[in-house]
Write a protein that holds these residues in place. Structure first.
Motif, PDB file in Angstrom:
ATOM      1  N   HIS A   1      39.094  33.053  37.823  1.00  0.00           N
ATOM      2  CA  HIS A   1      39.472  33.084  39.642  1.00  0.00           C
ATOM      3  C   HIS A   1      41.535  32.037  39.567  1.00  0.00           C
ATOM      4  CE1 HIS A   1      37.531  32.563  43.391  1.00  0.00           C
ATOM      5  NE2 HIS A   1      36.932  32.538  42.492  1.00  0.00           N
ATOM      6  N   ALA A   2      41.470  32.574  37.955  1.00  0.00           N
ATOM      7  CA  ALA A   2      42.818  30.802  37.832  1.00  0.00           C
ATOM      8  C   ALA A   2      43.517  32.853  37.032  1.00  0.00           C
ATOM      9  CB  ALA A   2      42.536  30.914  36.691  1.00  0.00           C
ATOM     10  N   SER A   3      43.084  33.668  36.848  1.00  0.00           N
ATOM     11  CA  SER A   3      43.889  34.483  36.922  1.00  0.00           C
ATOM     12  C   SER A   3      43.481  36.049  36.919  1.00  0.00           C
ATOM     13  CB  SER A   3      43.030  34.690  34.645  1.00  0.00           C
ATOM     14  OG  SER A   3      42.075  35.084  34.816  1.00  0.00           O
ATOM     15  N   VAL A   4      42.995  36.071  38.220  1.00  0.00           N
ATOM     16  CA  VAL A   4      42.463  37.103  38.722  1.00  0.00           C
ATOM     17  C   VAL A   4      44.192  38.442  38.628  1.00  0.00           C
ATOM     18  CG1 VAL A   4      42.522  36.278  40.965  1.00  0.00           C
ATOM     19  CG2 VAL A   4      41.542  38.519  40.097  1.00  0.00           C
ATOM     20  N   SER A   5      43.989  39.442  39.061  1.00  0.00           N
ATOM     21  CA  SER A   5      45.039  40.399  38.883  1.00  0.00           C
ATOM     22  C   SER A   5      46.386  40.056  37.880  1.00  0.00           C
ATOM     23  CB  SER A   5      46.022  40.289  40.239  1.00  0.00           C
ATOM     24  OG  SER A   5      44.967  40.257  41.170  1.00  0.00           O
ATOM     25  N   ASN A   6      46.215  38.698  37.067  1.00  0.00           N
ATOM     26  CA  ASN A   6      46.644  38.503  35.619  1.00  0.00           C
ATOM     27  C   ASN A   6      47.301  39.536  34.237  1.00  0.00           C
ATOM     28  OD1 ASN A   6      48.655  37.727  33.885  1.00  0.00           O
ATOM     29  ND2 ASN A   6      48.190  35.824  34.429  1.00  0.00           N
ATOM     30  N   LEU A   7      47.574  40.688  34.723  1.00  0.00           N
ATOM     31  CA  LEU A   7      47.683  41.740  33.299  1.00  0.00           C
ATOM     32  C   LEU A   7      47.597  41.180  31.905  1.00  0.00           C
ATOM     33  CD1 LEU A   7      49.965  43.954  34.643  1.00  0.00           C
ATOM     34  CD2 LEU A   7      47.437  44.562  34.361  1.00  0.00           C
ATOM     35  N   ASP A   8      47.861  39.381  32.063  1.00  0.00           N
ATOM     36  CA  ASP A   8      48.592  39.073  30.386  1.00  0.00           C
ATOM     37  C   ASP A   8      47.307  38.243  29.965  1.00  0.00           C
ATOM     38  OD1 ASP A   8      50.709  40.277  29.747  1.00  0.00           O
ATOM     39  OD2 ASP A   8      51.294  38.754  30.963  1.00  0.00           O
ATOM     40  N   ARG A   9      46.405  38.334  30.938  1.00  0.00           N
ATOM     41  CA  ARG A   9      45.036  37.241  31.335  1.00  0.00           C
ATOM     42  C   ARG A   9      43.497  38.061  31.716  1.00  0.00           C
ATOM     43  NH1 ARG A   9      45.668  31.707  33.702  1.00  0.00           N
ATOM     44  NH2 ARG A   9      44.306  31.108  32.763  1.00  0.00           N
ATOM     45  N   ARG A  10      43.588  38.981  31.156  1.00  0.00           N
ATOM     46  CA  ARG A  10      41.853  39.710  31.639  1.00  0.00           C
ATOM     47  C   ARG A  10      41.237  39.366  29.900  1.00  0.00           C
ATOM     48  NH1 ARG A  10      44.722  45.559  31.379  1.00  0.00           N
ATOM     49  NH2 ARG A  10      46.353  44.199  30.151  1.00  0.00           N
ATOM     50  N   GLY A  11      40.043  39.040  30.748  1.00  0.00           N
ATOM     51  CA  GLY A  11      38.783  39.934  29.725  1.00  0.00           C
ATOM     52  C   GLY A  11      37.956  38.644  29.757  1.00  0.00           C
ATOM     53  N   VAL A  12      37.739  37.954  31.174  1.00  0.00           N
ATOM     54  CA  VAL A  12      36.745  36.987  31.028  1.00  0.00           C
ATOM     55  C   VAL A  12      36.064  37.069  32.693  1.00  0.00           C
ATOM     56  CG1 VAL A  12      36.276  34.145  31.291  1.00  0.00           C
ATOM     57  CG2 VAL A  12      37.620  35.307  29.248  1.00  0.00           C
ATOM     58  N   GLY A  13      34.480  37.318  32.964  1.00  0.00           N
ATOM     59  CA  GLY A  13      34.616  37.134  34.441  1.00  0.00           C
ATOM     60  C   GLY A  13      34.889  38.923  34.927  1.00  0.00           C
ATOM     61  N   ASP A  14      35.736  39.356  34.400  1.00  0.00           N
ATOM     62  CA  ASP A  14      36.697  40.471  35.238  1.00  0.00           C
ATOM     63  C   ASP A  14      35.404  41.774  34.798  1.00  0.00           C
ATOM     64  OD1 ASP A  14      37.483  40.862  32.956  1.00  0.00           O
ATOM     65  OD2 ASP A  14      39.721  40.288  33.848  1.00  0.00           O
ATOM     66  N   VAL A  15      36.200  42.740  35.680  1.00  0.00           N
ATOM     67  CA  VAL A  15      35.114  44.025  35.438  1.00  0.00           C
ATOM     68  C   VAL A  15      36.676  44.546  34.127  1.00  0.00           C
ATOM     69  CG1 VAL A  15      35.272  46.892  35.796  1.00  0.00           C
ATOM     70  CG2 VAL A  15      34.799  45.127  37.705  1.00  0.00           C
ATOM     71  N   MET A  16      37.061  45.626  32.885  1.00  0.00           N
ATOM     72  CA  MET A  16      37.610  45.251  32.216  1.00  0.00           C
ATOM     73  C   MET A  16      38.390  46.525  32.559  1.00  0.00           C
ATOM     74  SD  MET A  16      36.962  46.801  28.324  1.00  0.00           S
ATOM     75  CE  MET A  16      38.633  47.341  27.316  1.00  0.00           C
ATOM     76  N   THR A  17      39.784  45.984  32.884  1.00  0.00           N
ATOM     77  CA  THR A  17      40.397  47.365  33.626  1.00  0.00           C
ATOM     78  C   THR A  17      42.055  47.424  32.108  1.00  0.00           C
ATOM     79  OG1 THR A  17      39.958  46.926  34.917  1.00  0.00           O
ATOM     80  CG2 THR A  17      41.789  48.210  35.081  1.00  0.00           C
ATOM     81  N   LEU A  18      42.534  48.666  32.033  1.00  0.00           N
ATOM     82  CA  LEU A  18      43.004  49.138  30.922  1.00  0.00           C
ATOM     83  C   LEU A  18      44.295  49.283  31.758  1.00  0.00           C
ATOM     84  CD1 LEU A  18      41.396  50.702  27.852  1.00  0.00           C
ATOM     85  CD2 LEU A  18      42.382  48.552  28.251  1.00  0.00           C
ATOM     86  N   THR A  19      45.377  49.101  31.360  1.00  0.00           N
ATOM     87  CA  THR A  19      46.739  50.288  31.697  1.00  0.00           C
ATOM     88  C   THR A  19      46.384  51.211  31.609  1.00  0.00           C
ATOM     89  OG1 THR A  19      48.522  49.857  30.085  1.00  0.00           O
ATOM     90  CG2 THR A  19      47.759  47.794  31.886  1.00  0.00           C
ATOM     91  N   VAL A  20      47.518  52.869  32.164  1.00  0.00           N
ATOM     92  CA  VAL A  20      47.767  53.539  31.316  1.00  0.00           C
ATOM     93  C   VAL A  20      48.014  54.194  29.545  1.00  0.00           C
ATOM     94  CG1 VAL A  20      48.671  55.827  31.663  1.00  0.00           C
ATOM     95  CG2 VAL A  20      47.790  54.856  34.073  1.00  0.00           C
ATOM     96  N   LYS A  21      48.935  53.464  30.044  1.00  0.00           N
ATOM     97  CA  LYS A  21      49.693  53.036  28.760  1.00  0.00           C
ATOM     98  C   LYS A  21      48.859  53.041  27.098  1.00  0.00           C
ATOM     99  CE  LYS A  21      54.028  51.190  26.378  1.00  0.00           C
ATOM    100  NZ  LYS A  21      53.006  50.674  25.200  1.00  0.00           N
ATOM    101  N   GLU A  22      48.220  51.942  27.522  1.00  0.00           N
ATOM    102  CA  GLU A  22      46.566  50.927  27.210  1.00  0.00           C
ATOM    103  C   GLU A  22      46.266  51.948  27.198  1.00  0.00           C
ATOM    104  OE1 GLU A  22      47.387  45.836  28.623  1.00  0.00           O
ATOM    105  OE2 GLU A  22      46.020  47.912  28.883  1.00  0.00           O
ATOM    106  N   TYR A  23      45.482  52.805  28.028  1.00  0.00           N
ATOM    107  CA  TYR A  23      44.282  53.630  27.788  1.00  0.00           C
ATOM    108  C   TYR A  23      45.275  54.723  26.468  1.00  0.00           C
ATOM    109  CZ  TYR A  23      41.431  58.021  28.139  1.00  0.00           C
ATOM    110  OH  TYR A  23      40.770  59.150  28.094  1.00  0.00           O
TER     111      TYR A  23
END
Length: 289
Positions: free
Chosen positions: A48-70
């Motif tokens: 809840h504290a980090s949803v939609s935050n590209l710099d705080r992914r990884g806990v309690g979410d569905v893993m989503t990469l950016t195009v560049k990262e992929y």
């Protein structure tokens, strides 16, 4: 699924006014859904504290990469990411692995309270299995309970997925991230039929839930109807939500979720730009000559 929503609300301290009642019912419903209450509650608070935050992914979410990262991933990791985002893995194979095995182990770095929550939940599950083995028999129990669990796990993961993985969602870097925008634009309004609203505990009103997690599920629809701030939120229908299965990566330039097919378009655009640059230099050389 409905039991899990009650468990979820207890984790937010919203189902009952009493914190003790939330903790007791949270633990019981956690055992029934194979989920350690305090451990999940802690990780969900981070979500809840980090949803939609590209710099705080990884806990309690569905893993989503950016195009560049992929694109920067080694070949074998690209295959792994594609496999993980495949609907068969994401909604059929992954959920049982998460609930049956993943929730039996405390996350690395988890605190004492969270670890004990995992241990006590595991003990309670073992006791239930011992009791049913000595009474109705383990086989009978599994014949009844296994299909229920498997269906519920898949439905639950789908609901969690569609809450943040949809066309028009919001992602932002930490310096530009905004809590209210993440709640209203990064969390979906999943408009479900009345019966499915009941089964899913009104979790489709997820934009309201992220804006104010202390609102219990039984008041979310009332909140939607009584507050004009939510009138302009575009809902996602049951049918249109199926299109979200094809979304896998966040395109930072276009600011939207895209599918793997989008990468082919990027390659074609790159080839075209390279050709245009080549033609430009060729024409410049001809002019000089």
């Amino acid at each position: 699924v409905r039991i899990f929503i009650i468990f979820h609300d207890c984790g937010h301290g919203s189902f009952f006014k009493s914190n003790k009642a939330n903790a007791i019912v949270g633990f019981i419903t956690g055992v029934l859904t194979l989920t350690p209450y305090e451990h999940w509650r802690h990780d969900h608070a981070i979500h809840h504290a980090s949803v939609s935050n590209l710099d705080r992914r990884g806990v309690g979410d569905v893993m989503t990469l950016t195009v560049k990262e992929y694109l920067e991933l080694p070949y074998f990791k690209k295959i792994g990411y594609r496999a993980m985002r495949h609907p068969l893995v994401l909604f059929l194979l992954g959920p049982p692995l998460l609930f049956i095995f993943g929730h039996r182990i405390a996350r690395r770095g988890a605190g004492k309270r969270q670890r004990h929550s995992v241990y006590w939940t595991n003990i309670a599950i073992i006791l239930i299995l011992l009791i049913v083995t000595l009474t109705i028999g383990l086989r009978t129990y599994l014949l009844v309970q296994a299909p229920v669990f498997l269906i519920a796990f898949s439905v639950g993961v789908w609901l969690f997925y569609i809450q943040h993985q949809f066309k028009g969602t919001y992602w932002e870097k930490q310096e530009n991230w905004d809590f209210e925008t993440a709640a209203l634009k990064g969390s979906s309004f999943y408009k479900l039929p009345k019966l499915l609203k009941w089964f899913s505990g009104n979790i489709g009103f997820h934009h309201i839930h992220h804006l104010s997690p202390r609102i219990p599920n039984y008041n979310l629809e009332k909140c939607q109807n009584e507050n004009t701030i939510f009138k302009d939120i575009k809902p996602i229908s049951l049918l249109s939500s199926l299109k979200s299965i094809k979304l896998h990566l966040w395109d930072e330039e276009q600011r939207m979720l895209v599918g793997f097919k989008h990468l082919k378009t990027l390659k074609l655009d790159l080839v075209q730009k390279q050709a245009e640059v080549g033609n430009y230099f060729k024409q410049s050389e001809e002019c000089r000559n």
